[in-house]
Scaffold this active site. Structure first.
Site, PDB file in Angstrom:
ATOM      1  N   GLU A 115      39.619  40.268  50.870  1.00  0.00           N
ATOM      2  CA  GLU A 115      38.479  39.713  50.140  1.00  0.00           C
ATOM      3  C   GLU A 115      38.316  38.246  50.519  1.00  0.00           C
ATOM      4  O   GLU A 115      39.284  37.488  50.542  1.00  0.00           O
ATOM      5  CB  GLU A 115      38.696  39.846  48.630  1.00  0.00           C
ATOM      6  CG  GLU A 115      37.482  39.417  47.832  1.00  0.00           C
ATOM      7  CD  GLU A 115      37.616  39.749  46.364  1.00  0.00           C
ATOM      8  OE1 GLU A 115      36.781  40.517  45.867  1.00  0.00           O
ATOM      9  OE2 GLU A 115      38.549  39.239  45.714  1.00  0.00           O
TER      10      GLU A 115
ATOM     11  N   ASP B 276      44.853  41.933  40.081  1.00  0.00           N
ATOM     12  CA  ASP B 276      44.936  41.654  41.513  1.00  0.00           C
ATOM     13  C   ASP B 276      45.107  42.944  42.310  1.00  0.00           C
ATOM     14  O   ASP B 276      44.486  43.120  43.361  1.00  0.00           O
ATOM     15  CB  ASP B 276      46.094  40.695  41.797  1.00  0.00           C
ATOM     16  CG  ASP B 276      45.986  39.436  40.957  1.00  0.00           C
ATOM     17  OD1 ASP B 276      45.146  38.588  41.285  1.00  0.00           O
ATOM     18  OD2 ASP B 276      46.729  39.320  39.966  1.00  0.00           O
TER      19      ASP B 276
ATOM     20  N   ASP C 135      43.917  41.192  48.137  1.00  0.00           N
ATOM     21  CA  ASP C 135      43.243  40.202  47.294  1.00  0.00           C
ATOM     22  C   ASP C 135      44.123  38.952  47.299  1.00  0.00           C
ATOM     23  O   ASP C 135      45.111  38.884  46.575  1.00  0.00           O
ATOM     24  CB  ASP C 135      43.065  40.750  45.877  1.00  0.00           C
ATOM     25  CG  ASP C 135      42.378  39.754  44.956  1.00  0.00           C
ATOM     26  OD1 ASP C 135      41.519  38.994  45.438  1.00  0.00           O
ATOM     27  OD2 ASP C 135      42.707  39.744  43.756  1.00  0.00           O
TER      28      ASP C 135
END
Length: 169
Positions: free
Chosen positions: A72, A144, A12
């Protein structure tokens, strides 16, 4: 990995905090391995922050030896400067596993949420809760890290020739 087991790192990306999560997938069985957050120094010059992010990712990759990586995708927000800075961090996050010889797949946040929670508009708390259900031994300390585990779970469910081809483009 052997016996059809694959180790996946989900990432992420962020300039202040980059979450990472490692799982093993064998068929539909998912097993938690590790997760964490890389925190580059906020007051350092941009190049130094990016270098620290790269060093941290390289260390995680060496320690956990994943077979594939998933990142992502980021969205464009109202502040062009913030979007550009996030893009730089995202570039580093994609580069580190590629340098380690891994294929890197990308997933939209909407797909990650839909895969993990069942709804594309899920809140962070819902993602974290579902990660606890899907990976009972996981104890992400940050949103996160939980998001990174969600990206890894998404890759485990959607990986295959199409996802890997997209990553190779």
């Amino acid at each position: 990995m052997t016996n059809g087991m694959i180790r996946i790192i989900g990432l992420d990306p962020g300039l202040r905090r980059t979450g990472w999560g490692v799982i093993e997938a064998q068929g539909t069985r998912l097993t938690y391995v590790a997760c964490g957050t890389i925190l580059p120094p906020e007051n350092a010059p941009m190049a130094e922050r990016l270098a620290e992010l790269h060093r941290g990712l390289a260390e995680v990759l060496a320690r956990h030896a994943p077979d594939e990586a998933a990142v992502e995708e980021t969205f464009v927000n109202m502040n062009p400067s913030s979007t550009l800075k996030l893009g730089q961090a995202r570039g580093v996050v994609m580069l580190a596993p590629a340098q380690a010889g891994l294929s890197v797949a990308e997933y939209a946040p909407l797909l990650v949420k839909k895969t993990v929670v069942g709804a594309g508009r899920a809140e962070k708390a819902q993602i974290r809760m579902m990660i606890g259900v899907l990976l009972p031994k996981a104890t992400p300390q940050t949103e996160d890290a939980a998001d990174a585990l969600a990206v890894a779970v998404t890759h485990a469910h959607h990986r295959g020739p199409a996802a890997l081809r997209r990553a190779a483009l």
